[in-house]
Design an enzyme around this catalytic site. Structure first.
Site, mmCIF file in Angstrom:
data_model
loop_
_atom_site.group_PDB
_atom_site.id
_atom_site.type_symbol
_atom_site.label_atom_id
_atom_site.label_comp_id
_atom_site.label_asym_id
_atom_site.label_seq_id
_atom_site.Cartn_x
_atom_site.Cartn_y
_atom_site.Cartn_z
ATOM 1 C CD GLU A 4 40.568 48.714 37.742
ATOM 2 O OE1 GLU A 4 40.305 47.607 38.253
ATOM 3 O OE2 GLU A 4 41.236 48.842 36.697
ATOM 4 N N GLY B 138 42.655 40.331 38.478
ATOM 5 C CA GLY B 138 43.296 39.244 37.758
ATOM 6 C C GLY B 138 44.363 39.726 36.797
ATOM 7 N N GLY B 139 44.108 40.900 36.152
ATOM 8 C CA GLY B 139 45.047 41.414 35.168
ATOM 9 C C GLY B 139 45.892 42.571 35.655
ATOM 10 C CB SER B 140 45.731 45.701 36.501
ATOM 11 O OG SER B 140 44.393 46.019 36.855
ATOM 12 C CB THR B 141 47.683 44.938 41.601
ATOM 13 O OG1 THR B 141 47.417 45.192 42.983
ATOM 14 C CG2 THR B 141 49.105 45.363 41.284
ATOM 15 C CD GLN B 142 43.866 48.530 39.586
ATOM 16 O OE1 GLN B 142 44.457 48.139 38.589
ATOM 17 N NE2 GLN B 142 42.943 47.788 40.194
#
EC number: 3.6.1.6
Length: 313
Positions: A144, A174-178
């Site tokens: 991602e 909303g659920g993760s950050t990259q």
């Protein structure tokens, strides 16, 4: 969010029915219909040119239908209708259709996620587009981040100049950050923990990217953790979540991932902001790797970063 992107990668294609008989034959696929997340091809030898793009997003995201899978079909069909309006009829059968789910589905129990993917695949197979056996899947966090890095550097033109400067990307979902960027300092490569570096072969060049996805630290999931809740689980016995990070007078409900929580602000004390900062530090402790090189890299931030900034003007 769910979205559809229809892209034309090469200039100069003609609509069937014009020119010579040869011109009237649909050429090799030059359009892609991507649902949810763009796909990064790991072995591309020519730098493509973006000639056109159509984007549409729907809320809520696919994971919101985990307990009512049938309802997910309507939104997927709506996105496919957008693609059908944008892509010429004669190209439908030659246009690959792909869905890459992200953190929302990664956070779901495996069985629920697979049922959603199966429903999407059924809708895809009933469409007039080109659908392969692997058309629907869950993208891992590293891919991602890599996909987003490719996208932003393609759009800024950085990929057209081998050895030239590139930009980093920050994606707050909303659920993760990259985070993803191309390290230029050997120390960054040496000090990066296992799983933070990935090799990418593209346009006859190999890139060694720093790319990592922090599952559970997306805006909504991190907010839930800071409030004291547990992902996917209602508060025990309907207990109210009390937080120093909310106004002392606040009292209400907050919904996340189909679960409604009762929340309220902690009673005012002199050090309320310090208590909030301490709670945030507790949630983040030992979960985020820091690298000094990011101070010298230009970053593009998007998704919730943009939404929140736009919301405050």
């Amino acid at each position: 969010n769910r979205g559809v992107v229809s892209r034309g990668w090469r200039p100069g294609w003609r609509r069937p029915g014009r020119g010579s008989p040869k011109d009237r034959l649909p050429p090799a696929p030059r359009k892609r219909a991507l649902v949810s997340v763009g796909v990064a091809e790991r072995a591309v030898h020519e730098t493509p040119t973006l000639t056109h793009e159509t984007f549409k997003a729907l809320k809520p995201g696919l994971s919101a239908y985990a307990d009512d899978v049938e309802k997910s079909a309507q939104g997927i069909q709506e996105l496919l209708d957008v693609a059908k309006q944008d892509i010429p009829f004669d190209f439908w059968k030659a246009t690959p259709l792909v869905l890459k789910a992200t953190a929302g589905l990664r956070l779901l129990p495996g069985e629920k996620a697979q049922k959603l993917l199966q429903k999407v695949k059924e809708v895809f197979k009933a469409s007039p587009f080109l659908v392969g056996d692997d058309c629907v899947s869950i993208m891992n966090g590293t891919d991602e981040g890599v996909s987003a890095w490719i996208t932003i550097n393609f759009l800024t033109g950085s990929l057209k100049t081998p050895g030239g400067s590139s930009v980093g990307m920050l994606d707050l979902g909303g659920g993760s950050t990259q985070i993803a960027f191309l390290p230029r300092v050997e120390g960054t490569l040496q000090a990066s923990p296992p799983g933070y570096l990935t090799a990418l072969r593209m346009f006859n060049r190999t890139y060694k990217l720093y790319s990592y996805s922090y599952l559970g630290l997306g805006l909504m999931s991190a907010r839930l953790a800071i409030l004291g809740g547990v992902e996917g689980q209602p508060a025990k016995d309907g207990k109210e979540l009390v937080s120093p990070c909310l106004s002392p007078s606040f009292k209400g409900e907050w919904e996340h991932a189909e679960v409604t929580y009762r929340v309220s602000g902690q009673k005012a004390v002199a050090s309320l902001h310090e208590l909030c900062a301490a709670r945030v530090s507790e949630v983040l402790q030992n979960r985020v790797h820091r690298t000094e090189e990011v101070k010298h890299v230009d970053f593009y931030a998007f998704s919730y970063y943009y939404d929140l900034a736009a919301g405050v003007g």
